[in-house]
Write an enzyme that holds these catalytic residues in place. Structure first.
Site, PDB file in Angstrom:
ATOM      1  N   HIS A  14      47.210  37.927  -3.054  1.00 32.64           N
ATOM      2  CA  HIS A  14      45.910  37.985  -2.389  1.00 32.64           C
ATOM      3  C   HIS A  14      45.180  39.190  -2.961  1.00 32.64           C
ATOM      4  CE1 HIS A  14      42.754  37.497   0.474  1.00 32.64           C
ATOM      5  NE2 HIS A  14      42.965  38.684   1.009  1.00 32.64           N
ATOM      6  N   ASP A  16      42.126  41.450  -2.910  1.00 31.18           N
ATOM      7  CA  ASP A  16      40.888  42.065  -2.429  1.00 31.18           C
ATOM      8  C   ASP A  16      40.311  42.873  -3.586  1.00 31.18           C
ATOM      9  OD1 ASP A  16      41.075  41.285   0.405  1.00 31.18           O
ATOM     10  OD2 ASP A  16      42.845  42.581   0.409  1.00 31.18           O
ATOM     11  N   ASP A 126      42.342  34.586   4.286  1.00 32.48           N
ATOM     12  CA  ASP A 126      42.166  35.791   5.092  1.00 32.48           C
ATOM     13  C   ASP A 126      40.769  35.945   5.661  1.00 32.48           C
ATOM     14  OD1 ASP A 126      43.289  38.065   6.254  1.00 32.48           O
ATOM     15  OD2 ASP A 126      42.640  39.378   4.635  1.00 32.48           O
ATOM     16  N   HIS A 338      35.317  38.573   2.159  1.00 33.18           N
ATOM     17  CA  HIS A 338      35.377  38.821   3.599  1.00 33.18           C
ATOM     18  C   HIS A 338      35.375  40.301   3.953  1.00 33.18           C
ATOM     19  CE1 HIS A 338      39.448  38.494   2.002  1.00 33.18           C
ATOM     20  NE2 HIS A 338      39.867  39.253   2.979  1.00 33.18           N
TER      21      HIS A 338
END
Length: 874
Positions: A14, A16, A126, A338
């Site tokens: 994941h 970010d 997420d 997000h």
């Protein structure tokens, strides 16, 4: 459930791009991780796949510094081992608008195809909750599967993790929820005891929640490197749990197995924003309101103004700037991840986010001016001109405030028929000639220019423009300011507005007789929360503007009147002062209330100067309506929500991870209504509201939320661990000035028939004005095109179906027009006319043609959209 469950281990990371670390820090780590991933995929035939987090921005960041490895990436994608797409960035689904989500998928899928086939799964592991319109958007790109984590609870209709998820229009996807998140398989231990401790409890939850017995164990985490010993760990799993089957799988493999049992799946509909089992951060829509406001401005500027204007220019023979628009879109899409748009990041990252929005806004503003100039420069006729662009698909009569620049002491305006046009001068000032054209002063001419701020009233053609001609040194028809009302602060044919003793307003709708009293009261209270969530103080003290002082000033112009209400309120400077009932801080607010003489809309600009910390500021708009529902717009439609969330009564006893506070999001409007009468609240960027009051309901619109920590623990509304990390973020207190705006519009009847959606977009789509003069700092050679004096591209009615997008097709000589039905209840017709013959064909949202659809599109069901390819027949 199957007797033997099958556990699917899917390696992934994941990613970010930024969070408490910057995108450049993560890029350095990415270069390292990608080398390990590519090497493993290339050298190990037994290692079947690796999921690159569903977003191509990761590849873009990597290949920007390692372009020599593009062929390696392509080879692994085409071999089916490196899994990419479908997104450009991992978007939020609640704060960003529909066209932003569409472009995210459009660019993401297109970028994927330069390497190979994308993953056709709506993969958002997420994001903080799911919009109910996501199945509709997914279907527009041929995506029929969705995988996410946050927002589910059994009150949606099932406690199982596999179901069919429907949007309001009937679009549907098979959904797989990750009930324990995307990271339960991170850093799996290779010893028996460690594996048992980690996984025994997980298996119990996953198997109880699954209808199919196909269990997902994602092997990855935030910025996690590839787990090199995962195959050996899987061997240990087979020894420890021989009753289960362990396989390494792509997510597609799992969905294939789920789809084989489709008839057993429950059907669910709507949005997923419950924070019972996982946090969704319902109040994150007001964090860093300065960034939220910038985000809405640039979204509206690109979709409502720039793309339609460029479409008109293309139709008139000019080039369409695909590359510039893509650069703008990708700049802001990086901010739509997000964490980034949620603004739960470090101060340093928030400065990067602000810089991207400033860059995109600068690009948009300059391209808007350039495109207007290209059209205006090609309008025939001598002398200065004022070209007025209406980028709404219906004609509109508007009060227009603009500026003319000339070297003249007086001037006249006239239309193409020679008829004089009245105007009012609002102000006059000198302008240095070097700011107009450096070539003037280069030759020693320093005579100043005069800038005339003027006001006029004009009726403009639908999706087009009108040209006015300027005669210098001729006396024009000037209109004096209107007389003030004898009885009211502000008044027109639709509204009578009075000032209350406490500085609030009393509004009387002359058409319906409805009265809205104590409008624009301020509510100031504590915020003991963090960047993720609002939470009140344990020792709360709520203040209102009634405890402050106010002054008022009224200005009357030819076609508008404006009142400026200045409120000063002493407030606690921090939480300690609030507990002690001290007021060492200040809050100063200016409300600029504008009432045009021909309008049912009351426009309010808010200039706020915040000199306090740890508090929330809301503006209250009471209504006379007793209702238990509120309507708000969402992507390609609307959603009706309860005024109160019933789960608030016992959320702690039920073990919710965060309180289900009835604080909702809108994109551009919300509606309270009783019987035939309603009030619509329009907003640009102020997208968080609550409806309060036991009887008559009041909009509470959040203006500001100041906090000092990225994450805090043990909040009143979110007990337990901190979200994120405990990092100080003093910039998130938002000390200083903040400018925002909203508007009120009353109506009668059904919101669809009244055209609430169209009026909201009209307010967000100002008339553009271009003053053509002989001088310009940036020189252009004359274009070969000759543009008409007046022009209209197309027309839609001001009620019913709503325009979403007008742009040029990505890969062919056609326009793309997207419409949607904003109603969540009734169907509507798409009554569309063009100024010249056209051939219309329906496409999906990805702009690929649909076959066999016939004439389905002219009537749209609730919350349905249609995308049309428009080819001009001549």
């Amino acid at each position: 459930m199957k007797n033997v469950s099958r556990v699917h281990i899917t390696p992934h990371m994941h990613w970010d791009r930024e969070w408490y670390f910057t995108s450049e820090e993560s890029r350095i780590l990415l270069v390292n991780n990608m080398e390990e991933i590519l090497t493993r995929l290339e050298q190990d035939a037994d290692y079947p796949c690796y999921v690159l987090d569903g977003q191509t921005a990761v590849l873009e960041d990597y290949l920007a510094v390692q372009p020599q490895h593009a062929a390696r990436v392509k080879a692994q994608v085409q071999a089916g081992k490196l899994v990419i797409g479908p997104w450009y960035t991992q978007t939020d689904t609640r704060i960003v608008a529909g066209e932003s989500i569409v472009r995210n998928l459009l660019y993401g899928l297109r970028d994927c195809r330069a390497f190979g086939e994308p993953m056709k799964i709506g993969y958002l592991p997420d994001s903080f909750g799911m919009s109910g319109q996501m199945p509709h958007i997914y279907n527009g790109f041929g995506i029929t599967r969705a995988l996410f984590w946050r927002g589910c609870s059994e009150r949606h209709g099932t406690d199982k993790t596999e179901f069919i998820w429907q949007s309001r229009d009937g679009s549907e996807v098979i959904a797989q929820v990750l009930p324990l998140g995307y990271a339960i398989g991170k850093y799996l231990p290779d010893d028996d005891a460690g594996l048992r401790k980690r996984l025994e409890s997980y298996f119990a939850v996953l198997e109880q929640a699954s209808l199919t017995g196909e269990i997902l164990l994602p092997n990855g985490h935030d910025q996690m490197p590839i787990q090199q010993n995962i195959l050996a760990v899987m061997g240990k799993m087979r020894q420890l749990w021989p009753q289960r089957e362990f396989v390494m799988s792509r997510f597609e493999d799992v969905f294939d197995l789920i789809e084989a049992l489709r008839d057993r799946l429950p059907r669910l509909a709507g949005e997923f924003i419950d924070g019972k089992y996982m946090r969704v951060h319902r109040t994150i829509g007001s964090t860093r309101m300065d960034i939220k406001l910038a985000h809405a401005r640039i979204e509206n500027r690109i979709v409502n103004l720039l793309e339609p204007l460029c479409a008109i220019a293309w139709r008139l023979g000019f080039d369409y700037p695909h590359g510039l628009l893509e650069l703008m879109w990708k700049t802001i899409l990086k901010n739509h991840a997000h964490d980034s748009i949620g603004c739960c990041c470090s101060d340093t990252v928030h400065r990067d986010i602000q810089a991207r929005f400033r860059q995109a806004e600068d690009m948009a503003d300059n391209l808007l001016r350039f495109t207007q100039r290209k059209i205006a420069d090609s309008v025939p006729g001598e002398g200065d001109k004022l070209v007025l662009f209406n980028l709404m698909p219906f004609s509109r009569e508007e009060v227009i405030n603009t500026t003319l620049i000339m070297r003249a002491s007086q001037f006249r305006l006239r239309d193409s028929e020679g008829l004089e046009v009245a105007y009012c001068i609002r102000g006059v000032r000198e302008v240095d000639p070097g700011l107009i054209d450096r070539q003037i002063v280069h030759y020693g001419n320093y005579d100043p220019f005069m800038a005339y701020d003027i006001q006029l009233m004009q009726t403009l053609p639908a999706m087009g423009y009108r040209t006015l001609f300027i005669d210098a040194d001729v006396t024009g028809m000037q209109i004096a300011a209107s007389a003030p009302s004898r009885t009211a602060l502000l008044e027109n044919a639709f509204w009578e507005i009075h000032l209350n003793d406490d500085g609030t307003l009393c509004l009387r709708d002359k058409t319906s007789g409805q009265v809205y009293d104590r409008v624009l009261a301020l509510e100031e209270s504590a915020d003991d929360g963090d960047e993720y969530d609002y939470s009140p103080a344990r020792e709360e003290w709520v203040l209102t503007s009634r405890q402050g002082t106010h002054t008022v000033e009224v200005m009357h112009e030819a076609w508008q009147s404006r009142a400026v209400i200045r409120v000063t309120l002493a407030v606690p400077v921090n939480l300690d002062e609030r507990a002690a009932r001290l007021t060492g801080g200040t809050l100063e607010v200016e409300f600029h209330v504008t009432l045009s003489h021909n309008s049912r809309r009351i426009d309010i600009e808010v200039q706020l100067d915040n000199q306090a910390d740890d508090h929330r500021v809301r503006v209250l708009i009471p209504t006379p309506f007793v209702t238990d529902r509120v309507l708000a717009d969402t992507q390609f439609g609307t959603v009706s929500r309860p005024v109160n969330d019933s789960a608030m009564a016992d959320w702690q006893a039920q073990g919710w991870k965060e309180a289900p506070v009835p604080v909702w999001n809108m994109l551009s409007y919300a509606v309270l209504q009783q019987a035939e009468h309603g009030l619509a609240l329009f907003s640009e960027g102020l997208r968080e509201f609550e409806v309060i009051g036991e009887g008559e309901k009041t909009f509470a619109l959040t203006l500001l939320r100041g906090v000092g920590w990225l994450g805090k623990s043990d909040l009143l509304l979110r007990p337990g661990r901190p979200s994120g990390i405990a990092l100080p973020v003093p910039d998130s207190q938002l000390r200083g000035r903040l400018h925002s705006r909203f508007s009120l519009w009353s109506f009668s009847g059904d919101p669809l028939d009244a055209g609430v959606a169209q009026q909201a977009r009209r307010w967000l789509t100002p008339v553009l004005c271009y003053n053509k003069i002989p001088w310009n700092a940036m020189k252009l050679n004359p274009a070969p095109q000759v543009t008409p004096v007046h022009y209209s591209l197309l027309t839609l009615p001001p009620t019913g179906c709503q325009l979403s997008a007008l742009k040029k097709a990505e890969d062919r000589e056609a326009l793309i027009l997207r419409l949607f039905n904003p109603s969540d209840e009734t169907t509507c017709a798409a009554s569309l006319t063009f100024s010249s013959p056209v051939i219309l064909r329906e496409t999906a949202m990805d702009e690929q043609f649909l076959e066999g659809e016939g004439d389905r599109w002219p009537r749209l069901t609730a919350c349905q959209s249609v995308t049309l390819d428009v080819v001009f027949a001549e």
